[in-house]
Design a protein around this motif. Structure first.
Motif, mmCIF file in Angstrom:
data_model
loop_
_atom_site.group_PDB
_atom_site.id
_atom_site.type_symbol
_atom_site.label_atom_id
_atom_site.label_comp_id
_atom_site.label_asym_id
_atom_site.label_seq_id
_atom_site.Cartn_x
_atom_site.Cartn_y
_atom_site.Cartn_z
ATOM 1 N N VAL A 124 7.957 -9.994 -0.634
ATOM 2 C CA VAL A 124 7.596 -10.558 -1.937
ATOM 3 C C VAL A 124 7.526 -9.415 -2.942
ATOM 4 N N ILE A 125 8.164 -9.598 -4.087
ATOM 5 C CA ILE A 125 8.086 -8.636 -5.186
ATOM 6 C C ILE A 125 6.856 -8.959 -6.023
ATOM 7 N N CYS A 126 5.965 -7.994 -6.162
ATOM 8 C CA CYS A 126 4.764 -8.166 -6.979
ATOM 9 C C CYS A 126 4.887 -7.254 -8.196
ATOM 10 N N GLY A 127 4.811 -7.845 -9.378
ATOM 11 C CA GLY A 127 5.014 -7.027 -10.562
ATOM 12 C C GLY A 127 4.405 -7.626 -11.801
ATOM 13 N N GLU A 128 4.729 -7.009 -12.925
ATOM 14 C CA GLU A 128 4.177 -7.387 -14.224
ATOM 15 C C GLU A 128 5.313 -7.727 -15.179
ATOM 16 N N MET A 129 5.278 -8.922 -15.736
ATOM 17 C CA MET A 129 6.211 -9.289 -16.792
ATOM 18 C C MET A 129 5.622 -8.791 -18.098
#
Length: 404
Positions: free
Chosen positions: A170-175
């Protein structure tokens, strides 16, 4: 387990057909949660049953995906976890809460044992992106599928090869960016809309990849990562972070996340004074739609930060003035607007391919409990008006003589 989902039309009751059962056995949703779900998440059946009765577990149906949504934490399963159903079951664990440190020096030396990796914390909204039923899907922090982010993220970065070779991650990031419909913030290197990845995690276990392996993996697939300021010895990291955050404050950036490079310990976060002021300014624009704890926590952060950094009288005066202005000016502006028969609201701009996409995003916001409408749509530019009803109503009441 091969689960197929149907619906009894008379009462719109969802049911599940499980290939593990003899014959064609139909599970109602409560039965599935009590009998099948414990095997998937390793939580006691009674605990899951009680959570379902309290409404903390919900059936979720959006964007063609059926799922069990964890509205609150249950055992070790985080809030925002999604059990996505289909030909295969995908478990997308919720992103763990990151605790905050108010004092750098004592806390970091107590929490970490050796080295500390310091990455930038960016001002946007938390998104998990995963491959579900052979589709790339974006989940918000609460576990909702955001139609806007699901469409935009693949346009911002090419994830096809990554998920082809790493379907279990799973890619966890900030838009982030100025066309971010949740949290608008200008980053010169990003512009209108961008994405920065801070974690790669396993679907079912939620186990994070260590810092250096994560960065190597992202570089290999040409995927954008948050900035790594460095990996420091635990004895030097407090002073390093203090200097880093001072520089971030000058350029109106949010703060840092401090991590064990092996990701065996939970991360900690620390934010800049400028970030606190911006959050207060936004919140006091709509003072009756945000809880008192929201306000109190930001002011507490300021007090401890001012104490630890040992600011001069002049620096402390600037901090106090910044906090005061972030509270009074936006609230006064909103009162004036409402007094002119306007609503306490904000306009968000998104770019979509059709009016229906804009309307779909508004429906998503309403699912989150947000009052919103498509205020204007021209040539792919949609203006979404978000209305803060509680602030509008209460200010009107007080302006007419209501008691506080």
């Amino acid at each position: 387990m091969d689960i197929k989902i149907g619906r009894q039309n008379s009462h719109k009751t969802f049911f599940f057909k499980c290939s593990n059962c003899n014959g064609s056995y139909t599970h109602t949703l409560p039965h599935f949660i009590e009998k099948e779900l414990p095997k998937l998440v390793d939580v006691e059946p009674q605990r899951l049953k009680n959570s379902f009765r309290r409404g903390n577990l919900k059936f979720y149906d959006s964007q063609g995906i059926n799922a069990i949504q964890f509205r609150k934490k249950v055992g070790e399963i985080e809030s925002g976890t999604m059990i996505c159903l289909g030909d295969e079951i995908d478990i997308i664990r919720g992103f763990p809460k990151i605790r905050r440190t108010l004092m750098l020096s004592p806390t970091l030396k107590q929490h970490f044992t050796k080295d500390v990796a310091v990455e930038e914390k960016m001002n946007g909204y938390n998104v998990r992106i995963a491959l579900v039923n052979n589709r790339i899907v974006a989940f918000t922090r609460g576990g909702y599928i955001c139609p806007y982010t699901t469409r935009k993220a693949p346009q911002i970065m090419d994830m096809a090869d990554f998920f082809k070779e790493n379907p279990q991650l799973v890619i966890c990031g900030e838009m982030i960016g100025t066309e971010n419909p949740y949290v608008t913030h200008h980053y010169p290197e990003v512009g209108s809309l961008g994405f920065r990845i801070f974690d790669l995690r396993e679907k079912t276990s939620n186990k994070p990849m260590n810092v250096l392996d994560k960065r190597g993996t992202l570089e290999r697939y040409d995927l954008p990562s948050v900035r790594l300021f460095g990996i420091y010895d635990v004895d030097e990291v407090p002073s390093q972070v203090e200097n880093i955050v001072k520089d971030l404050n000058k350029t109106e950036r949010e703060g840092v996340v401090m991590k064990d490079p092996e990701m065996q310990l939970s991360p900690l976060k620390y934010t800049s004074s400028r970030a606190h002021a911006e959050e207060l300014e936004y919140a006091f624009s709509y003072p009756f739609d945000f809880g008192r704890q929201f306000f109190f926590s930001r002011v507490i952060r300021e007090g401890f930060q001012a104490y630890e950094t040992g600011e001069s009288c002049e620096e402390l005066k600037k901090r106090a003035q910044r906090i005061g202005e972030s509270i009074l000016y936006p609230m006064l502006a909103t009162i004036k607007n409402v007094s002119k028969d306007e609503v306490a609201g904000e306009d968000l701009t998104i770019y979509v391919d059709s009016y229906e996409e804009a309307a779909e995003f508004v429906r998503h916001l309403r699912d989150l409990g947000v009052v919103a409408t498509v205020h204007d749509f021209q040539d792919g530019k949609a203006v979404i008006r978000r209305i803060h009803q509680s602030t509008t109503d209460k200010i009107n009441n007080y302006l007419r003589g209501g008691l506080y």
